[in-house]
Every structure is written in C-alpha cells, then in structure tokens.
Design a protein around this motif. Structure first.
Motif, PDB file in Angstrom:
ATOM      1  N   SER A  71      20.233 -40.417  -0.266  1.00  0.00           N
ATOM      2  CA  SER A  71      21.571 -40.284  -0.845  1.00  0.00           C
ATOM      3  C   SER A  71      21.823 -38.834  -1.276  1.00  0.00           C
ATOM      4  CB  SER A  71      21.624 -41.206  -2.054  1.00  0.00           C
ATOM      5  OG  SER A  71      22.928 -41.427  -2.406  1.00  0.00           O
ATOM      6  N   LYS A 109      25.371 -36.290   4.335  1.00  0.00           N
ATOM      7  CA  LYS A 109      25.541 -36.923   5.652  1.00  0.00           C
ATOM      8  C   LYS A 109      27.012 -37.219   5.975  1.00  0.00           C
ATOM      9  CE  LYS A 109      23.020 -40.337   4.334  1.00  0.00           C
ATOM     10  NZ  LYS A 109      22.657 -39.899   2.973  1.00  0.00           N
ATOM     11  N   THR A 132      29.737 -36.075   4.560  1.00  0.00           N
ATOM     12  CA  THR A 132      30.541 -34.855   4.591  1.00  0.00           C
ATOM     13  C   THR A 132      30.318 -34.107   5.910  1.00  0.00           C
ATOM     14  OG1 THR A 132      30.099 -34.754   2.229  1.00  0.00           O
ATOM     15  CG2 THR A 132      31.160 -32.838   3.198  1.00  0.00           C
TER      16      THR A 132
HETATM   17  N1  ATP Z   1      29.095 -28.683   2.940  1.00  0.00           N
HETATM   18  C1  ATP Z   1      29.609 -29.180   1.811  1.00  0.00           C
HETATM   19  N2  ATP Z   1      30.589 -28.531   1.168  1.00  0.00           N
HETATM   20  C2  ATP Z   1      31.101 -29.010   0.013  1.00  0.00           C
HETATM   21  N3  ATP Z   1      30.687 -30.141  -0.569  1.00  0.00           N
HETATM   22  C3  ATP Z   1      29.710 -30.847   0.023  1.00  0.00           C
HETATM   23  C4  ATP Z   1      29.114 -30.409   1.249  1.00  0.00           C
HETATM   24  N4  ATP Z   1      28.164 -31.291   1.607  1.00  0.00           N
HETATM   25  C5  ATP Z   1      28.160 -32.241   0.665  1.00  0.00           C
HETATM   26  N5  ATP Z   1      29.086 -31.977  -0.300  1.00  0.00           N
HETATM   27  C6  ATP Z   1      29.326 -32.785  -1.505  1.00  0.00           C
HETATM   28  O1  ATP Z   1      28.080 -33.297  -1.944  1.00  0.00           O
HETATM   29  C7  ATP Z   1      28.193 -34.653  -2.351  1.00  0.00           C
HETATM   30  C8  ATP Z   1      27.250 -35.517  -1.525  1.00  0.00           C
HETATM   31  O2  ATP Z   1      27.599 -35.454  -0.136  1.00  0.00           O
HETATM   32  P1  ATP Z   1      27.749 -36.751   0.785  1.00  0.00           P
HETATM   33  O3  ATP Z   1      28.574 -37.792   0.113  1.00  0.00           O
HETATM   34  O4  ATP Z   1      28.213 -36.284   2.106  1.00  0.00           O
HETATM   35  O5  ATP Z   1      26.243 -37.228   0.855  1.00  0.00           O
HETATM   36  P2  ATP Z   1      25.635 -38.500   1.617  1.00  0.00           P
HETATM   37  O6  ATP Z   1      24.374 -38.034   2.227  1.00  0.00           O
HETATM   38  O7  ATP Z   1      26.658 -39.104   2.499  1.00  0.00           O
HETATM   39  O8  ATP Z   1      25.290 -39.467   0.400  1.00  0.00           O
HETATM   40  P3  ATP Z   1      25.186 -41.073   0.410  1.00  0.00           P
HETATM   41  O9  ATP Z   1      23.975 -41.444   1.200  1.00  0.00           O
HETATM   42  O10 ATP Z   1      25.020 -41.423  -1.055  1.00  0.00           O
HETATM   43  O11 ATP Z   1      26.461 -41.600   1.000  1.00  0.00           O
HETATM   44  C9  ATP Z   1      29.660 -35.025  -2.198  1.00  0.00           C
HETATM   45  O12 ATP Z   1      30.298 -34.846  -3.448  1.00  0.00           O
HETATM   46  C10 ATP Z   1      30.184 -34.010  -1.211  1.00  0.00           C
HETATM   47  O13 ATP Z   1      31.547 -33.747  -1.409  1.00  0.00           O
END
Ligand code: ATP
Ligand code: MG
Length: 335
Positions: A46, A50, A52
């Motif tokens: 998490s 991913k 984003t």
């Molecule tokens: N390149 C980026 N620029 C700006 N903000 C980012 C970037 N990558 C991630 N974030 C921010 O970091 C946080 C976590 O990112 P994200 O939701 O994409 O993670 P995830 O791996 O999908 O997590 P999960 O498994 O819990 O869904 C979010 O608030 C997102 O907006």
C-alpha cells in the motif's frame, strides 16, 4: 451519447503529480512494454504509488480511460455487462383506419459494462486491485489478453458471440501482495499474460517531492517528516510499514495549522504519534501502538535535535506545545 459511455474518463495529467527520476524510470519502462503490446501490472505494498502511476501512464497513452476497482462481490457480468432493466416496445397498427391495434412487449435490455466498452472502443483499462475480485470473475480476461477476443454471453444479442478487441485496447493492472487481507491469489495463467513490475516504497527524493507537492509545506519541514516516517519504516518494528500517506497527512495538518515542527514541537510529536500509530497498527492492537509511539518519539527528538543541534525539551514544553520565537531562539543559543 450512449449510456455505456458515462463511465469513461478523460485522461488528464494530475496537477500535483511529481516526476522524479524514479517515477520517470518506471513510467518509461511500463510504456515500452505497453508499446510492445503487453499489459502491465504494478504490484506492491500500500502507498507505493501504483494507482497514481497507472493513471499517469494512461494519460500518456492519450486514449479515454475506463477504470474498474476489484471487488470480492464481482461476477463476470459486472465486468462484461448484463441484462439491466427492460426496453418497452410498442407497435401501433393502423392498417385498417378504423381499427387501431397496438401491441406492447418488454424485452430485456443488455448494457455493456466497462470491460466490454474498453475492448470495443480501444480504450485504456485500469483494473485497480484486480486480485480483490475472485479469480473466476477475472477469467474473461484470459482470452482478451491472449487471443484479443472477448467471449460474449448469449444474452447480449448481435450476430457474433465474440467481440474482436480493438487494437488500441491497453490494460494496466495494480495489486497488493498476496499477504494483504481480502486479496486473492492471481491465477498463474493471468499473471503469465502480463508484465509484472514490483514496486517498493519510494526512494527518498520521490517521497520528499510527493510530500511537498501534496502539502505545499517547506522543503525543510517536509524533510523532517519524511526522515521520521522512513526511520519508523526502517525500524522494522511495525505491524504495517508507514507509507507516504503518513507523510502527507502530517504535512497537510501542519500546513493548515500554519505550524512548523520546531515552533510546535509538542504538538508535532503528538501528531506524528497519532497518525503513524494509527497507520501502522490494526484496530485494538495497543501493544503495537505503544511501541510505535515510543519509536516515533525517539525519531522526532532526534530530528528536531539534530537539525538545530539542540535538545528541545519535548515532554516538558508548554501546555499548547507551541514554543514562542523567543523560546526557540534561546534553545538554539541565539539569545
Ligand atoms: N508521482 C506522484 N506525484 C504526486 N503524488 C503521488 C505520486 N505517486 C503517489 N502519490 C500520492 O501518494 C499517495 C499514495 O499513492 P497511491 O494511492 O497511488 O498508492 P497505491 O500503491 O495505489 O496504494 P494502495 O495500494 O493503498 O491503493 C496518494 O496520496 C498519491 O496521490
Ligand atoms: Mg491504489
């Protein structure tokens, strides 16, 4: 516009998206695989960016985007479509002018769901957390990804039981590792049809840049927060490692209060403890929360101390936890 189009998103670059070297690297590699015709799968804990990244890559592909969130309750028809509602058909017969004959009947109405829409029009599909859906619901993807054919249920009508997948169709998948709660093991056959890129927590520069971009906090203060969160993560003592979301939460809270870690050291300490203990423990796990709070207080003390080369009396501060300018200056030896 047809009903099915309402679920389509326009790909637009995120305003506060940051592109560090790490993000650029992953993006470019993923785009290479997609160009070669392979679906990409981002797998990682998490908060590793991913979803984003998937959206960012979709915006680079510049085709409309269809998004699906994996769900335990999904069946194949939630992906493909089904008979939702009825269409009323009325025939009015005035063949003999004095006799009005009407005939009414109801036919089941087929509505294509997101997956069918994406395949039909060649859109980009983002299937977020696809392993939250049961494997049998995802079976339909096997032939879509391999033979580029979609096997349509009989109820849909039309002469052809197969839909040829549009060549512009692209699929991007995300998933959490298998040990996460509510996650199914992805079928080997499905995983074999996509290129899996394992993502880890962000590198220092990316975590700092994301924290700053999301909170608009100064670089210096964002650094303190990122150091604390990374220190806690690297301690290896948490039930769940803290993520960049923890950094963002602390930074945004400070920003809206217009505070800095040094000016409000006690409050900052409490904030870090609340946010990081809640992020890293399951509900009710008090022992873990207490352990995390202890580690956090050490890390905060170290950060605030090291930065100014002083020892701010963290627990013996004022009731509101905010030090006046004078107090800070006296602590750093300016007075
Ligand atoms: N390149 C980026 N620029 C700006 N903000 C980012 C970037 N990558 C991630 N974030 C921010 O970091 C946080 C976590 O990112 P994200 O939701 O994409 O993670 P995830 O791996 O999908 O997590 P999960 O498994 O819990 O869904 C979010 O608030 C997102 O907006
Ligand atoms: Mg996500």
């Amino acid at each position: 516009m047809i009903d099915e189009m309402t679920t389509v998103l326009e790909p637009a670059p995120m305003t506060d998206f940051v592109e560090t070297k790490y993000i650029k690297d992953v993006t470019n590699r993923a785009l290479c695989y997609i160009k070669a015709g392979f679906p990409v799968h981002f797998r990682g804990p998490s908060g590793t960016g991913k979803t984003t990244l998937a959206m960012h890559i979709a915006s680079k592909i510049k085709r409309p985007v269809v998004m699906i969130h994996g769900d335990e309750e999904f069946t194949t028809s939630d992906l493909v479509g089904g008979e939702h509602g009825y269409r009323v058909r009325k025939v009015v017969d005035r063949f003999i002018s004095r006799v009005l004959k009407t005939e009414e009947d109801m036919v089941k109405r087929w509505v294509d769901n997101r997956l069918t829409v994406a395949c039909k029009y060649g859109f980009t599909l983002i299937y977020d957390e696809f392993t939250r859906s049961r494997p049998e619901a995802n079976n339909i993807l096997l032939s879509i990804l391999q033979e580029k054919m979609m096997d349509l249920p009989v109820g849909r009508g039309g002469e052809d039981p197969y839909l040829r997948v549009d060549p512009d169709f692209t699929a991007i998948f995300t998933s959490n590792p298998e040990e996460y709660a509510g996650v199914h093991r992805s079928q080997d056959a499905l995983r074999d049809r996509m290129i899996t890129m394992d993502l880890d927590y962000f590198d220092y520069d990316t975590e700092l840049a994301v924290t700053r971009a999301k909170s608009k906090l100064s670089r210096q203060d964002s650094r303190i927060i990122v150091n604390i969160v990374r220190g806690l993560r690297e301690s290896g003592k948490c039930e769940f490692a803290p993520t960049v979301r923890g950094c963002i939460m602390i930074a945004k809270t400070l920003k809206v209060q217009n505070l800095t870690p040094v000016r409000a050291s006690n409050m900052f300490m409490q904030m870090c403890q609340d946010i990081l203990a809640s992020e890293t423990s399951r509900v009710g796990s008090k022992t873990n929360q207490d352990r995390v709070k202890d580690i956090v207080s050490e890390l905060v003390a170290k950060e605030l101390g090291t930065r100014k080369n002083i020892n701010i009396p963290l627990r013996a501060g004022k009731a509101d936890g905010i030090l006046s300018q004078e107090e800070v200056e006296s602590l750093v030896g300016a007075k």
